[in-house]
Design a protein around this motif. Structure first.
Motif, PDB file in Angstrom:
ATOM      1  N   ARG A 116      34.101  25.972  49.333  1.00 15.28           N
ATOM      2  CA  ARG A 116      33.636  26.464  48.039  1.00 15.28           C
ATOM      3  C   ARG A 116      34.696  27.365  47.421  1.00 15.28           C
ATOM      4  NH1 ARG A 116      27.447  28.181  48.356  1.00 15.28           N
ATOM      5  NH2 ARG A 116      28.354  29.925  47.285  1.00 15.28           N
ATOM      6  N   ASN A 117      34.860  27.193  46.129  1.00 12.70           N
ATOM      7  CA  ASN A 117      35.807  28.015  45.393  1.00 12.70           C
ATOM      8  C   ASN A 117      35.032  28.896  44.433  1.00 12.70           C
ATOM      9  OD1 ASN A 117      38.097  26.811  46.566  1.00 12.70           O
ATOM     10  ND2 ASN A 117      37.770  25.040  45.275  1.00 12.70           N
ATOM     11  N   CYS A 118      34.868  30.147  44.802  1.00 15.41           N
ATOM     12  CA  CYS A 118      34.090  31.091  44.012  1.00 15.41           C
ATOM     13  C   CYS A 118      34.889  32.367  43.815  1.00 15.41           C
ATOM     14  CB  CYS A 118      32.786  31.426  44.721  1.00 15.41           C
ATOM     15  SG  CYS A 118      31.748  29.978  45.003  1.00 15.41           S
ATOM     16  N   VAL A 119      34.451  33.178  42.879  1.00 19.81           N
ATOM     17  CA  VAL A 119      35.094  34.455  42.618  1.00 19.81           C
ATOM     18  C   VAL A 119      34.126  35.561  43.001  1.00 19.81           C
ATOM     19  CG1 VAL A 119      36.062  35.951  40.845  1.00 19.81           C
ATOM     20  CG2 VAL A 119      36.475  33.476  40.748  1.00 19.81           C
ATOM     21  N   SER A 120      34.591  36.477  43.852  1.00 19.68           N
ATOM     22  CA  SER A 120      33.754  37.608  44.262  1.00 19.68           C
ATOM     23  C   SER A 120      33.400  38.462  43.055  1.00 19.68           C
ATOM     24  CB  SER A 120      34.511  38.482  45.273  1.00 19.68           C
ATOM     25  OG  SER A 120      34.841  37.744  46.413  1.00 19.68           O
ATOM     26  N   ARG A 121      32.227  39.095  43.087  1.00 19.39           N
ATOM     27  CA  ARG A 121      31.839  39.981  41.982  1.00 19.39           C
ATOM     28  C   ARG A 121      32.833  41.115  41.811  1.00 19.39           C
ATOM     29  NH1 ARG A 121      25.653  40.459  43.478  1.00 19.39           N
ATOM     30  NH2 ARG A 121      25.719  38.361  44.265  1.00 19.39           N
ATOM     31  N   THR A 122      33.255  41.681  42.898  1.00 26.30           N
ATOM     32  CA  THR A 122      34.313  42.683  42.859  1.00 26.30           C
ATOM     33  C   THR A 122      35.471  42.075  43.633  1.00 26.30           C
ATOM     34  OG1 THR A 122      32.684  44.465  42.855  1.00 26.30           O
ATOM     35  CG2 THR A 122      34.954  45.067  43.375  1.00 26.30           C
ATOM     36  N   ALA A 123      36.310  41.342  42.937  1.00 35.47           N
ATOM     37  CA  ALA A 123      37.373  40.590  43.592  1.00 35.47           C
ATOM     38  C   ALA A 123      38.584  41.450  43.920  1.00 35.47           C
ATOM     39  CB  ALA A 123      37.794  39.421  42.709  1.00 35.47           C
ATOM     40  N   PHE A 124      38.924  42.367  43.001  1.00 31.41           N
ATOM     41  CA  PHE A 124      40.090  43.205  43.240  1.00 31.41           C
ATOM     42  C   PHE A 124      39.984  44.486  42.433  1.00 31.41           C
ATOM     43  CE2 PHE A 124      41.250  40.567  39.604  1.00 31.41           C
ATOM     44  CZ  PHE A 124      41.820  41.482  38.721  1.00 31.41           C
TER      45      PHE A 124
ATOM     46  N   VAL B  28      44.763  45.753  44.747  1.00 27.69           N
ATOM     47  CA  VAL B  28      44.098  45.851  46.048  1.00 27.69           C
ATOM     48  C   VAL B  28      42.994  44.797  46.114  1.00 27.69           C
ATOM     49  CG1 VAL B  28      42.841  47.347  47.643  1.00 27.69           C
ATOM     50  CG2 VAL B  28      44.540  48.339  46.091  1.00 27.69           C
ATOM     51  N   VAL B  29      43.039  43.942  47.123  1.00 29.50           N
ATOM     52  CA  VAL B  29      42.005  42.921  47.310  1.00 29.50           C
ATOM     53  C   VAL B  29      40.725  43.615  47.748  1.00 29.50           C
ATOM     54  CG1 VAL B  29      41.326  40.865  48.611  1.00 29.50           C
ATOM     55  CG2 VAL B  29      43.720  41.178  47.924  1.00 29.50           C
ATOM     56  N   ALA B  30      39.616  43.327  47.053  1.00 25.55           N
ATOM     57  CA  ALA B  30      38.338  43.961  47.365  1.00 25.55           C
ATOM     58  C   ALA B  30      37.277  42.947  47.795  1.00 25.55           C
ATOM     59  CB  ALA B  30      37.832  44.748  46.158  1.00 25.55           C
ATOM     60  N   GLY B  31      37.573  41.670  47.676  1.00 23.91           N
ATOM     61  CA  GLY B  31      36.597  40.638  48.024  1.00 23.91           C
ATOM     62  C   GLY B  31      37.205  39.604  48.943  1.00 23.91           C
ATOM     63  N   SER B  32      36.563  38.454  49.019  1.00 24.42           N
ATOM     64  CA  SER B  32      36.994  37.418  49.948  1.00 24.42           C
ATOM     65  C   SER B  32      37.985  36.437  49.348  1.00 24.42           C
ATOM     66  CB  SER B  32      35.768  36.655  50.456  1.00 24.42           C
ATOM     67  OG  SER B  32      35.071  36.074  49.361  1.00 24.42           O
ATOM     68  N   ASN B  33      38.359  36.617  48.073  1.00 15.91           N
ATOM     69  CA  ASN B  33      39.287  35.693  47.436  1.00 15.91           C
ATOM     70  C   ASN B  33      40.711  35.875  47.948  1.00 15.91           C
ATOM     71  OD1 ASN B  33      37.136  36.365  45.079  1.00 15.91           O
ATOM     72  ND2 ASN B  33      37.746  34.221  45.102  1.00 15.91           N
ATOM     73  N   THR B  34      41.481  34.795  47.815  1.00 11.34           N
ATOM     74  CA  THR B  34      42.905  34.817  48.113  1.00 11.34           C
ATOM     75  C   THR B  34      43.636  34.846  46.778  1.00 11.34           C
ATOM     76  OG1 THR B  34      42.537  33.502  50.095  1.00 11.34           O
ATOM     77  CG2 THR B  34      44.775  33.569  49.254  1.00 11.34           C
ATOM     78  N   PHE B  35      44.679  35.662  46.700  1.00  7.91           N
ATOM     79  CA  PHE B  35      45.417  35.835  45.456  1.00  7.91           C
ATOM     80  C   PHE B  35      46.895  35.590  45.677  1.00  7.91           C
ATOM     81  CE2 PHE B  35      41.723  38.547  45.204  1.00  7.91           C
ATOM     82  CZ  PHE B  35      41.257  38.319  43.928  1.00  7.91           C
ATOM     83  N   ALA B  36      47.577  35.362  44.569  1.00  6.23           N
ATOM     84  CA  ALA B  36      49.038  35.390  44.554  1.00  6.23           C
ATOM     85  C   ALA B  36      49.404  36.363  43.445  1.00  6.23           C
ATOM     86  CB  ALA B  36      49.611  34.013  44.283  1.00  6.23           C
ATOM     87  N   VAL B  37      50.230  37.345  43.769  1.00  7.65           N
ATOM     88  CA  VAL B  37      50.728  38.289  42.775  1.00  7.65           C
ATOM     89  C   VAL B  37      52.220  38.017  42.642  1.00  7.65           C
ATOM     90  CG1 VAL B  37      51.097  40.710  42.199  1.00  7.65           C
ATOM     91  CG2 VAL B  37      48.962  40.008  43.291  1.00  7.65           C
ATOM     92  N   ASP B  38      52.603  37.608  41.441  1.00  5.31           N
ATOM     93  CA  ASP B  38      53.999  37.226  41.180  1.00  5.31           C
ATOM     94  C   ASP B  38      54.497  36.206  42.201  1.00  5.31           C
ATOM     95  OD1 ASP B  38      54.150  38.827  38.902  1.00  5.31           O
ATOM     96  OD2 ASP B  38      54.754  40.576  40.066  1.00  5.31           O
ATOM     97  N   GLY B  39      53.612  35.258  42.535  1.00  2.00           N
ATOM     98  CA  GLY B  39      53.975  34.168  43.428  1.00  2.00           C
ATOM     99  C   GLY B  39      53.892  34.472  44.912  1.00  2.00           C
ATOM    100  N   LYS B  40      53.557  35.704  45.283  1.00  2.35           N
ATOM    101  CA  LYS B  40      53.464  36.072  46.694  1.00  2.35           C
ATOM    102  C   LYS B  40      52.005  36.183  47.108  1.00  2.35           C
ATOM    103  CE  LYS B  40      57.815  38.492  46.521  1.00  2.35           C
ATOM    104  NZ  LYS B  40      58.429  39.770  46.248  1.00  2.35           N
TER     105      LYS B  40
END
Length: 106
Positions: free
Chosen positions: A1-9, A22-34
């Motif tokens: 499932r691809n969802c967005v946490s209510r408080t994602a970051f 700062v990551v605050a939820g279960s999502n995975t992020f890329a910041v400036d490609g990292k």
């Protein structure tokens, strides 16, 4: 499932004028490609930094796709972080009734 946490970051503004993501939820992020993953993981944000909500596009090759892409534009007045205010209100027009609406259901 691809969802967005209510408080994602969260975005933190530091007294020296720098910003951190700062990551605050279960999502995975890329910041400036990292890749930035896991609650509490951090990255430095600069004006114009790209923050991408990612998802597993192809599990067999560990390829990540972009679900949502945001660009960071800080607005801080003299006085530092406590004086940060939004510069504009974004109004999103209603889609015409004939146009299908995009919806993310989790």
């Amino acid at each position: 499932r691809n969802c967005v946490s209510r408080t994602a970051f969260e975005v933190h503004c530091h007294s020296n004028g720098t910003f951190s993501f700062v990551v605050a939820g279960s999502n995975t992020f890329a910041v400036d490609g990292k890749l930035v993953a896991g609650v509490g993981s951090t990255a430095t944000l600069s004006p114009g930094s790209e923050v991408a909500f990612t998802y597993a596009a192809d599990a067999s090759s560990n390829t990540l796709g972009t679900l949502l892409l945001l660009r960071f534009h800080p607005t801080v007045r003299a006085g530092g972080c406590s004086a940060a205010v939004p510069t504009e209100k974004v109004v999103v027009p209603e889609a015409p009734a004939t146009q299908p609406r995009w919806r993310l259901r989790c």
